[in-house]
Design a protein around this motif. Structure first.
Motif, mmCIF file in Angstrom:
data_model
loop_
_atom_site.group_PDB
_atom_site.id
_atom_site.type_symbol
_atom_site.label_atom_id
_atom_site.label_comp_id
_atom_site.label_asym_id
_atom_site.label_seq_id
_atom_site.Cartn_x
_atom_site.Cartn_y
_atom_site.Cartn_z
ATOM 1 N N ASP A 278 0.806 -1.225 0.000
ATOM 2 C CA ASP A 278 0.000 0.000 0.000
ATOM 3 C C ASP A 278 0.837 1.272 0.000
ATOM 4 O OD1 ASP A 278 0.943 -0.643 2.527
ATOM 5 O OD2 ASP A 278 -0.805 0.141 3.583
ATOM 6 N N LEU A 279 2.124 1.185 0.309
ATOM 7 C CA LEU A 279 2.934 2.400 0.442
ATOM 8 C C LEU A 279 4.165 2.409 -0.451
ATOM 9 C CD1 LEU A 279 3.141 2.445 4.376
ATOM 10 C CD2 LEU A 279 1.860 4.068 2.976
ATOM 11 N N GLY A 280 4.661 1.211 -0.770
ATOM 12 C CA GLY A 280 5.999 1.068 -1.364
ATOM 13 C C GLY A 280 6.235 1.929 -2.591
ATOM 14 N N ASN A 281 5.327 1.884 -3.582
ATOM 15 C CA ASN A 281 5.585 2.606 -4.838
ATOM 16 C C ASN A 281 5.642 4.111 -4.618
ATOM 17 O OD1 ASN A 281 5.786 0.242 -6.184
ATOM 18 N ND2 ASN A 281 3.681 0.275 -6.978
ATOM 19 N N ASP A 282 4.662 4.639 -3.899
ATOM 20 C CA ASP A 282 4.641 6.091 -3.656
ATOM 21 C C ASP A 282 5.855 6.511 -2.843
ATOM 22 O OD1 ASP A 282 2.327 6.164 -5.018
ATOM 23 O OD2 ASP A 282 1.013 6.477 -3.272
ATOM 24 N N PHE A 283 6.208 5.717 -1.858
ATOM 25 C CA PHE A 283 7.338 6.073 -0.989
ATOM 26 C C PHE A 283 8.645 6.050 -1.786
ATOM 27 C CE2 PHE A 283 10.236 4.728 2.663
ATOM 28 C CZ PHE A 283 10.317 6.005 3.201
ATOM 29 N N ARG A 284 8.781 5.027 -2.633
ATOM 30 C CA ARG A 284 9.993 4.916 -3.453
ATOM 31 C C ARG A 284 10.130 6.133 -4.380
ATOM 32 N NH1 ARG A 284 9.201 0.337 -4.894
ATOM 33 N NH2 ARG A 284 10.693 -0.786 -3.606
ATOM 34 N N ALA A 285 9.015 6.499 -5.029
ATOM 35 C CA ALA A 285 9.044 7.641 -5.952
ATOM 36 C C ALA A 285 9.409 8.908 -5.186
ATOM 37 C CB ALA A 285 7.677 7.788 -6.616
ATOM 38 N N TRP A 286 8.847 9.065 -4.009
ATOM 39 C CA TRP A 286 9.146 10.264 -3.209
ATOM 40 C C TRP A 286 10.623 10.285 -2.796
ATOM 41 C CZ3 TRP A 286 10.611 10.814 2.004
ATOM 42 C CH2 TRP A 286 10.624 12.139 2.465
ATOM 43 N N GLN A 288 13.094 8.904 -4.316
ATOM 44 C CA GLN A 288 13.942 9.152 -5.484
ATOM 45 C C GLN A 288 13.889 10.613 -5.921
ATOM 46 O OE1 GLN A 288 12.366 6.010 -7.903
ATOM 47 N NE2 GLN A 288 14.017 4.593 -7.368
ATOM 48 N N SER A 289 12.807 11.295 -5.552
ATOM 49 C CA SER A 289 12.680 12.699 -5.973
ATOM 50 C C SER A 289 13.354 13.656 -4.998
ATOM 51 C CB SER A 289 11.195 13.061 -6.078
ATOM 52 O OG SER A 289 10.678 13.249 -4.765
ATOM 53 N N LEU A 290 13.845 13.153 -3.882
ATOM 54 C CA LEU A 290 14.384 14.054 -2.861
ATOM 55 C C LEU A 290 15.627 14.781 -3.373
ATOM 56 C CD1 LEU A 290 14.244 12.015 0.500
ATOM 57 C CD2 LEU A 290 12.947 14.063 -0.102
ATOM 58 N N PRO A 291 15.598 16.095 -3.391
ATOM 59 C CA PRO A 291 16.777 16.836 -3.871
ATOM 60 C C PRO A 291 18.015 16.497 -3.063
ATOM 61 C CG PRO A 291 14.936 18.330 -3.408
ATOM 62 C CD PRO A 291 14.514 16.971 -2.968
ATOM 63 N N SER A 292 17.855 16.279 -1.755
ATOM 64 C CA SER A 292 19.035 16.030 -0.916
ATOM 65 C C SER A 292 19.727 14.711 -1.262
ATOM 66 C CB SER A 292 18.656 16.056 0.555
ATOM 67 O OG SER A 292 17.478 15.325 0.753
ATOM 68 N N LEU A 293 19.026 13.796 -1.947
ATOM 69 C CA LEU A 293 19.663 12.542 -2.357
ATOM 70 C C LEU A 293 20.481 12.718 -3.634
ATOM 71 C CD1 LEU A 293 17.161 9.584 -1.893
ATOM 72 C CD2 LEU A 293 19.115 10.210 -0.512
ATOM 73 N N LYS A 294 20.194 13.819 -4.343
ATOM 74 C CA LYS A 294 20.838 13.986 -5.660
ATOM 75 C C LYS A 294 22.144 14.769 -5.559
ATOM 76 C CE LYS A 294 16.610 13.389 -8.183
ATOM 77 N NZ LYS A 294 15.326 14.018 -8.323
ATOM 78 N N GLN A 295 22.463 15.276 -4.385
ATOM 79 C CA GLN A 295 23.682 16.091 -4.259
ATOM 80 C C GLN A 295 24.948 15.233 -4.309
ATOM 81 O OE1 GLN A 295 22.918 18.251 -0.671
ATOM 82 N NE2 GLN A 295 21.298 19.425 -1.650
#
Ligand code: G1P
Length: 295
Positions: A278-286, A288-295
């Motif tokens: 019920d949560l996995g896909n939305d949580f994963r997408a969120w 992956q979108s986190l700017p702080s992970l892309k630095q």
């Protein structure tokens, strides 16, 4: 020897949870939720899945919400039923059906060995399991079930182990052991040390919070002097047990999270949330979108 079934699982849950302050000032650490389920419920469900039908929780002051959690909540069930929220009703009911639960108080925090000794009368004269609720284990076959399968063969004490690299080993009980056969997950234990310095650790095989113990451990705990941290250590009594019966390590198949530690808790939360339908896909997408992970 007559083969015995493991029916009882003991959960030491009297600790103060100081590693998780301030959250644990008024809430037992066992009740902190990983996603939406209290840490201790993961352990109780594992015990039930492994065939245990008697749960013994060793509690202390400030832990009564644990008893409420495993009890029936008449008001809640009534309200969910009258509002037609049947999924939630099933979730709430499921918790109160997890075996028969008994509680015993550990009046003083005198260590894991002392907590296990508190359960002596409730366990009686039969082999039993111990689950440390902080250690949440994600495994296809529940860790305790894997261990009970080994117990069915060896009918002797078994400790869950995993390899821990570097100085982190000093946070664990460490075994000196060798595999009983090439590539076997089962190790024969020759010695044990609680929280050794890295230089003194007999191996990289750390004890993780799942044990199958024979009742002889109680006699030995009675005679064991206080050890590391001024506490009665289960590891010290197990070191004596090696002279009386075979003790095995079992390198389980699964991932263990130390949910009593902030980083371990975060890792468990993320991993379990990602696995949820019920949560996995939305949580994963969120994530992956986190700017702080892309630095
Ligand atoms: C306890 C045991 C230790 C074991 C560990 C596993 O330590 O005393 O032998 O390796 O659990 O989590 P604690 O974490 O309570 O200090």
């Amino acid at each position: 020897m007559k083969k015995t079934r493991i029916r009882k699982a003991v959960f030491p849950a009297a600790g103060l949870g100081t590693r998780f302050l301030p959250a644990t000032k008024a809430i037992p650490k066992e009740m902190l939720p990983v996603v939406d389920k209290p840490i201790i419920q993961y352990g109780v469900e594992e015990a039930v899945a492994a065939g245990c039908d008697q749960i013994i929780i060793v509690t202390g002051r400030g832990k009564t919400v644990i008893e409420d959690h495993f009890d029936i909540s008449v008001e809640l069930e009534h309200q969910l039923e009258s509002r037609g929220k049947l999924d939630l009703l099933a979730l709430a009911r499921h918790i109160s059906t997890l075996g028969r639960v008994a509680y015993i108080r550990q009046k003083e925090a005198m260590g894991l060995g002392h907590a296990v000794l508190m359960a002596r009368d409730l366990v009686g004269d039969e082999p039993f399991a111990v689950i440390l609720p902080d250690d949440v284990i994600d495994a296809k076959v529940p860790c305790l079930k894997q261990m009970i399968e080994v117990f069915d063969d060896v009918q002797s004490t078994i400790l869950a182990t995993q390899v821990v690299e570097g100085p982190a080993i000093s946070a664990y009980g460490v075994i000196e052991a060798r595999p009983i056969a090439k590539n076997s997950r089962v190790l024969e234990v020759k010695g044990l040390v609680e929280k050794p310095k890295l230089a003194d650790a007999p191996s990289k095989n750390a004890i993780i919070g799942r044990y199958i113990l024979t009742p002889r451990i109680f006699e030995l705990l009675e005679k064991t002097p206080l050890g590391a941290g001024g506490e009665l250590q289960l590891t010290d009594a197990l070191r004596s047990l090696v002279h009386h019966e075979k003790v095995y390590g079992y390198s389980f198949d699964g991932t263990r999270y130390d949910a009593g530690d902030k980083l371990g808790f975060l890792k468990a939360t993320v991993e379990f949330a990602l696995q949820r339908e019920d949560l996995g896909n939305d949580f994963r997408a969120w994530l992956q979108s986190l700017p702080s992970l892309k630095q």
